[in-house]
Scaffold this motif. Sequence first.
Motif, PDB file in Angstrom:
ATOM      1  N   ALA A 154       0.851  -1.183   0.000  1.00  0.00           N
ATOM      2  CA  ALA A 154       0.000   0.000   0.000  1.00  0.00           C
ATOM      3  C   ALA A 154       0.891   1.238   0.000  1.00  0.00           C
ATOM      4  O   ALA A 154       1.677   1.444   0.926  1.00  0.00           O
ATOM      5  CB  ALA A 154      -0.922   0.000   1.220  1.00  0.00           C
ATOM      6  N   VAL A 155       0.788   2.034  -1.036  1.00  0.00           N
ATOM      7  CA  VAL A 155       1.546   3.277  -1.153  1.00  0.00           C
ATOM      8  C   VAL A 155       0.671   4.388  -0.605  1.00  0.00           C
ATOM      9  O   VAL A 155      -0.359   4.718  -1.188  1.00  0.00           O
ATOM     10  CB  VAL A 155       1.937   3.550  -2.613  1.00  0.00           C
ATOM     11  CG1 VAL A 155       2.770   4.816  -2.706  1.00  0.00           C
ATOM     12  CG2 VAL A 155       2.691   2.368  -3.189  1.00  0.00           C
ATOM     13  N   MET A 156       1.079   4.967   0.525  1.00  0.00           N
ATOM     14  CA  MET A 156       0.235   5.904   1.254  1.00  0.00           C
ATOM     15  C   MET A 156       0.667   7.345   1.009  1.00  0.00           C
ATOM     16  O   MET A 156       1.851   7.637   0.855  1.00  0.00           O
ATOM     17  CB  MET A 156       0.294   5.605   2.754  1.00  0.00           C
ATOM     18  CG  MET A 156       0.305   4.128   3.112  1.00  0.00           C
ATOM     19  SD  MET A 156      -1.255   3.295   2.818  1.00  0.00           S
ATOM     20  CE  MET A 156      -2.228   3.923   4.169  1.00  0.00           C
ATOM     21  N   SER A 157      -0.304   8.258   1.029  1.00  0.00           N
ATOM     22  CA  SER A 157       0.012   9.677   0.920  1.00  0.00           C
ATOM     23  C   SER A 157       0.647  10.157   2.216  1.00  0.00           C
ATOM     24  O   SER A 157       0.457   9.579   3.273  1.00  0.00           O
ATOM     25  CB  SER A 157      -1.268  10.479   0.644  1.00  0.00           C
ATOM     26  OG  SER A 157      -2.165  10.364   1.741  1.00  0.00           O
ATOM     27  N   GLY A 158       1.427  11.215   2.109  1.00  0.00           N
ATOM     28  CA  GLY A 158       2.053  11.784   3.290  1.00  0.00           C
ATOM     29  C   GLY A 158       3.439  11.244   3.583  1.00  0.00           C
ATOM     30  O   GLY A 158       4.122  11.739   4.465  1.00  0.00           O
ATOM     31  N   GLN A 159       3.882  10.234   2.836  1.00  0.00           N
ATOM     32  CA  GLN A 159       5.205   9.675   3.072  1.00  0.00           C
ATOM     33  C   GLN A 159       6.272  10.538   2.405  1.00  0.00           C
ATOM     34  O   GLN A 159       6.045  11.132   1.357  1.00  0.00           O
ATOM     35  CB  GLN A 159       5.299   8.253   2.500  1.00  0.00           C
ATOM     36  CG  GLN A 159       4.434   7.252   3.241  1.00  0.00           C
ATOM     37  CD  GLN A 159       5.068   6.807   4.548  1.00  0.00           C
ATOM     38  OE1 GLN A 159       5.907   7.501   5.098  1.00  0.00           O
ATOM     39  NE2 GLN A 159       4.652   5.682   5.069  1.00  0.00           N
ATOM     40  N   THR A 160       7.419  10.592   3.035  1.00  0.00           N
ATOM     41  CA  THR A 160       8.560  11.292   2.441  1.00  0.00           C
ATOM     42  C   THR A 160       9.634  10.312   1.989  1.00  0.00           C
ATOM     43  O   THR A 160      10.676  10.715   1.502  1.00  0.00           O
ATOM     44  CB  THR A 160       9.174  12.266   3.468  1.00  0.00           C
ATOM     45  OG1 THR A 160       9.551  11.535   4.644  1.00  0.00           O
ATOM     46  CG2 THR A 160       8.168  13.328   3.848  1.00  0.00           C
ATOM     47  N   ALA A 161       9.386   9.028   2.181  1.00  0.00           N
ATOM     48  CA  ALA A 161      10.329   7.993   1.766  1.00  0.00           C
ATOM     49  C   ALA A 161       9.524   6.816   1.250  1.00  0.00           C
ATOM     50  O   ALA A 161       8.302   6.787   1.325  1.00  0.00           O
ATOM     51  CB  ALA A 161      11.226   7.571   2.934  1.00  0.00           C
ATOM     52  N   GLY A 162      10.221   5.827   0.706  1.00  0.00           N
ATOM     53  CA  GLY A 162       9.504   4.683   0.167  1.00  0.00           C
ATOM     54  C   GLY A 162      10.398   3.484  -0.006  1.00  0.00           C
ATOM     55  O   GLY A 162      11.453   3.367   0.608  1.00  0.00           O
ATOM     56  N   PHE A 163       9.964   2.575  -0.884  1.00  0.00           N
ATOM     57  CA  PHE A 163      10.663   1.317  -1.097  1.00  0.00           C
ATOM     58  C   PHE A 163      11.441   1.349  -2.406  1.00  0.00           C
ATOM     59  O   PHE A 163      11.015   1.945  -3.394  1.00  0.00           O
ATOM     60  CB  PHE A 163       9.666   0.159  -1.139  1.00  0.00           C
ATOM     61  CG  PHE A 163       9.072  -0.178   0.197  1.00  0.00           C
ATOM     62  CD1 PHE A 163       9.701  -1.082   1.043  1.00  0.00           C
ATOM     63  CD2 PHE A 163       7.903   0.417   0.619  1.00  0.00           C
ATOM     64  CE1 PHE A 163       9.161  -1.383   2.273  1.00  0.00           C
ATOM     65  CE2 PHE A 163       7.348   0.116   1.847  1.00  0.00           C
ATOM     66  CZ  PHE A 163       7.983  -0.790   2.680  1.00  0.00           C
ATOM     67  N   VAL A 164      12.561   0.669  -2.378  1.00  0.00           N
ATOM     68  CA  VAL A 164      13.348   0.420  -3.583  1.00  0.00           C
ATOM     69  C   VAL A 164      13.509  -1.090  -3.692  1.00  0.00           C
ATOM     70  O   VAL A 164      14.129  -1.724  -2.836  1.00  0.00           O
ATOM     71  CB  VAL A 164      14.732   1.094  -3.512  1.00  0.00           C
ATOM     72  CG1 VAL A 164      15.554   0.734  -4.746  1.00  0.00           C
ATOM     73  CG2 VAL A 164      14.585   2.604  -3.390  1.00  0.00           C
ATOM     74  N   PHE A 165      12.931  -1.681  -4.745  1.00  0.00           N
ATOM     75  CA  PHE A 165      12.946  -3.131  -4.910  1.00  0.00           C
ATOM     76  C   PHE A 165      14.062  -3.535  -5.865  1.00  0.00           C
ATOM     77  O   PHE A 165      14.220  -2.961  -6.940  1.00  0.00           O
ATOM     78  CB  PHE A 165      11.602  -3.625  -5.440  1.00  0.00           C
ATOM     79  CG  PHE A 165      10.476  -3.473  -4.453  1.00  0.00           C
ATOM     80  CD1 PHE A 165      10.248  -4.432  -3.485  1.00  0.00           C
ATOM     81  CD2 PHE A 165       9.659  -2.352  -4.492  1.00  0.00           C
ATOM     82  CE1 PHE A 165       9.217  -4.284  -2.570  1.00  0.00           C
ATOM     83  CE2 PHE A 165       8.627  -2.190  -3.596  1.00  0.00           C
ATOM     84  CZ  PHE A 165       8.403  -3.169  -2.621  1.00  0.00           C
TER      85      PHE A 165
END
Length: 460
Positions: A244-255
């Motif tokens: 789930a990609v959520m709004s408000g994030q400043t970082a994320g995943f790198v696959f």
Amino acid sequence: MSRADRISELHDNLLTQILSYRPTKEAVRTCLLSKRWRKVWASVPVLDFDFADFLSDDKHMRLRSECHSNFVKFIDAVLDLQQAQQLDRFRLVSKCLVKAYQCYDLPLTTWIPLILQKTPRVLSIYVQSNLVNVDVPDLAFTCSSLEEMKLKIDDRWFPVLNPALVRLPHLRKLSLGHFTIKADCMNNLLQGCPNLGELELYACVLNFSQISCDNFKSLVIVGCYYDSAEIRVSIPSLQYLELAVMSGQTAGFVFENMSSLVKACVCFLTVDYLEWNFSDSETNILNCLLGVTNLDVVLYGSRAKDMLKHALKNCPFFENLKAAHFESFEGYLYGCIVMIDRFVQHAPILEDLTFHCYEDKSDEIELLMELRKVVGDHRNCRSVESMQGHCYYGSLEKLELLSLEYWKIFNKIGWEYKEAEEEHEQLEEDVGEGEAWMEEEAGEDVEADLEEEDEKDVEQ
């Protein structure tokens, strides 16, 4: 011969197997049938407790408290009378208005050791307690018989999960919810569970920078807050991914190294009362799924289509993709036609394109016509209307709950930052007052010395 008599003629082993498919409260009631049944229910190798079975319809607080007290007493009594030498499954669910029972704690630190002595295969605990801290003993992470473990302890504070030792050699499936998971804990879990094939992280605060292993088959990360710059995921054996990609994030995943990935489900979820943001790493989320043959895309929230637009900004070629499914909840799927058209043109062997609208503002007939135009020039693809979602997020209720959990995490993180800022400001204020006081004291000392020297000069 009556039906009851035929059942009574069955062997005890068969009766215990039948009762193992029923909640423990129902199994215990069979002791009223005869003395023989008292022994049968106590030998059932499955314990299943759900607070909802004890909850009264009366909304009076005193009666609610009595329900919770009866629930705890019932579990204590069953654990005391249970005669099975070995348990197959233990399940505890307590999420119905538990927040009202501030004075009635769930003694998991007492119950879990008793359960683990019977070497269970499955341990499943889901407790919601907003006013009471619920602790899981470290023994739960050293039970060698466990093959599946689910721990979701929603006590509002997202406690740090930090078992002293992780030794679960036969664990195949692990589900964790509402915890703060740091790097040391994640490393210990990966090393202490050598046969782990399925990992689910639900509504957790993730404070680590990587997940790297060789044996995962399934990875589910939903409703989580990433408390780091980015999280790099390297699992060459992974076959199923749900994110789930959520709004408000400043970082994320790198696959990375996702060569075995077959199916993926990506949910773009925006919450209106949170600041909208989309990290650079999440912009490339679909670029990391090039090898999938089956892809679900779920849109939830007023700006979810904007997130999809960002994700398709540099749309890759899905050379192996055969089936794609788009779901829209309370959104506007018709506004995504251009993006879907671009997506289809980048899937050369796509065969099935399906969609599902739930309380969507789009006109379904017009939407179907537009989608048919999109795939009209695509030789292998056909558009099929889907009236029901087939992925995990198949209901609006699940998505609403997911957004609520995410909002709770943001509130907690924001409250912690605010508290830290207030402490910092107070510290600076105290330091400033201390320095002013020291300067004032030093000034008074200097003045006193000067006055003393003047008096000596006068006397001389």
